[in-house]
Design an enzyme around this catalytic site. Structure first.
Site, PDB file in Angstrom:
ATOM      1  N   ARG A 159       0.759  -1.426  -0.341  1.00  0.00           N
ATOM      2  CA  ARG A 159       0.281  -0.137  -0.057  1.00  0.00           C
ATOM      3  C   ARG A 159       0.925   1.069   0.151  1.00  0.00           C
ATOM      4  NH1 ARG A 159      -2.782   3.998   3.376  1.00  0.00           N
ATOM      5  NH2 ARG A 159      -5.113   4.369   2.229  1.00  0.00           N
ATOM      6  N   CYS A 160       1.753   1.284   0.986  1.00  0.00           N
ATOM      7  CA  CYS A 160       2.940   2.357   1.202  1.00  0.00           C
ATOM      8  C   CYS A 160       3.497   2.473  -0.353  1.00  0.00           C
ATOM      9  CB  CYS A 160       4.159   2.345   2.032  1.00  0.00           C
ATOM     10  SG  CYS A 160       2.833   2.419   3.622  1.00  0.00           S
TER      11      CYS A 160
END
Length: 421
Positions: free
Chosen positions: A410-411
């Site tokens: 996600r990052c």
């Protein structure tokens, strides 16, 4: 008191963004492939540049390419930050403005240093320029670099004329897409705040975006407090979760809430502010909590005890109603997401040793590409086993080097378009 704002259910058609959930089918995403900025990490600079270790670039790039391939193979359009930035600065006026602002935000104050760097950049094509700005500039690479101002002389032993930007492959943080607009973020540290300039110029000048009417829920040029994209989660078209964390201030959460909740063209009606411990291990909300299906979430059990949740809605006269929730997280989520049941899937099943190890490599950080279908790091095998037991479809990517930057799938991704649920 209820909201006084009438909400629309659809987004404005002439805007290039649409993200109203964490789990809707992912259609378009922004990435940055790690480059030579990683080769400019040294042990003595790790703290300054917010790293705990030094990734091996060759392997990190292969891992990142595998990540992009998974997305493309599943119908996601992948665009790269560096490509959009290079296309943005093709106009000489934009290029000059971009370089000046970049040097300002990089803390290059000495006039002689600025002029020497500008001359160094002068003959570079746009692609080379962008890659050089990201990679950083070593003083030894500029033969005539000299210290003539006081500020330059003080830093004479420092090896860089311009710091590298190794955190940039975490494209989640400099800005965040919410609904049909964005938050253009003011990041906590100077070393990362330069990352936001790319998004600012791309959305202002790039041919794909410059004519679009993009609303800003937060603007680094107007708002002085800090917020980062890893703290911004869209639970559904009516509800956001924003972390108050090591990197995001409560004042920033209020700013975003006011601009979104009082906007008639956006469907959002509530912001849940999650107060998490201000620790490196719990850097952002998505470090310890992500949504992976309509009723399933990953979580690191270490935040469940100290977690506080505040509900924010639109009140009268432009003010917010703010209420501290007095309930378990599962019940809060059920109440505001309209669910009969909620499953919190704990990192490594909550085992103290396994969870501690896998949380270090972002076991709770997943990227949903569809409801119940997520991208995860292969190294977090205990957590992945638990996810599979809960019926989650996994796309496991290699991660021995990418994970050294302390961020997960996600990052490393910024969704630009998702299908509405």
């Amino acid at each position: 008191m209820g909201t006084t704002v009438k909400k629309r259910e659809t987004n404005v058609d002439n805007r290039p963004f649409n993200v109203t959930s964490e789990i809707g089918n992912l259609k378009k995403v922004l990435l940055h492939r790690p480059g030579l900025e990683v080769e400019n990490l040294t042990p003595e600079l790790l703290d300054r540049l917010l790293f705990d270790d030094i990734p091996y670039l060759d392997i990190a790039q292969k891992e990142h390419d595998a990540f992009a391939k998974v997305l493309k193979d599943n119908g996601v359009e992948v665009v790269y930050l560096e490509d959009l930035a290079a296309e943005t600065v093709e106009m000489s006026k934009v290029r000059s403005e971009f370089i000046n602002q970049f040097l300002d935000d990089a803390g290059v104050r000495g006039e002689s240093s600025r002029e020497i760097l500008k001359e160094y950049f002068a003959d570079m094509d746009e692609e080379t320029l962008i890659h050089t700005l990201i990679a950083g500039v070593r003083k030894k690479d500029i033969p005539d670099f000299s210290a003539s101002s006081l500020s330059d002389k003080i830093d004479t032993n420092y090896p860089f004329a311009l710091d590298p930007m190794p955190n940039l492959y975490f494209t989640r943080d400099p800005f965040a897409t919410i609904g049909s607009g964005i938050t253009l973020n003011n990041m906590r540290t100077q070393v990362r705040n330069r990352e936001t300039i790319f998004a600012e110029f791309i959305f202002k000048y790039h041919p794909e975006f410059k004519e679009a009417d993009i609303p800003y829920w937060f603007d680094r040029n107007q708002d002085s407090t800090s917020i980062e994209g890893g703290d911004e989660l869209i639970l559904n078209k009516h509800t956001l979760a924003i972390g108050i964390s090591q990197r995001t201030d409560a004042e920033s959460v209020e700013t975003v809430a006011k601009r979104l909740l009082f906007n008639e063209e956006e469907p959002f009606e509530r912001v849940l502010a999650f107060k998490i411990p201000e620790k490196r291990a719990f850097m952002h909300l998505d470090t310890v909590f992500t949504m992976i299906d309509y009723d399933k979430f990953t979580i690191h059990s270490g935040v469940e005890g100290p977690l506080k949740v505040y509900s924010m809605t639109a009140g009268k006269d432009g003010e917010l109603n703010i209420v501290e929730e007095q309930d378990r997280l599962e019940n809060i989520l059920k109440k505001y997401l309209g669910l009969e049941d909620v499953t919190l899937i704990r990192c490594a099943g909550g085992d103290r040793i396994d969870a501690g190890r896998e949380q270090w490599s972002d076991g709770s950080n997943t990227l949903a590409i569809a409801p119940g279908e997520v991208v995860v790091y292969s190294r977090n095998h205990k957590t992945n086993e638990v996810l599979r037991e809960h019926g989650i479809k996994l796309h496991e990517i290699p991660s021995s080097e990418l994970s050294r930057g302390r961020g997960g799938p996600r990052c490393m991704s910024m969704p630009l378009v998702r299908e509405n649920l």
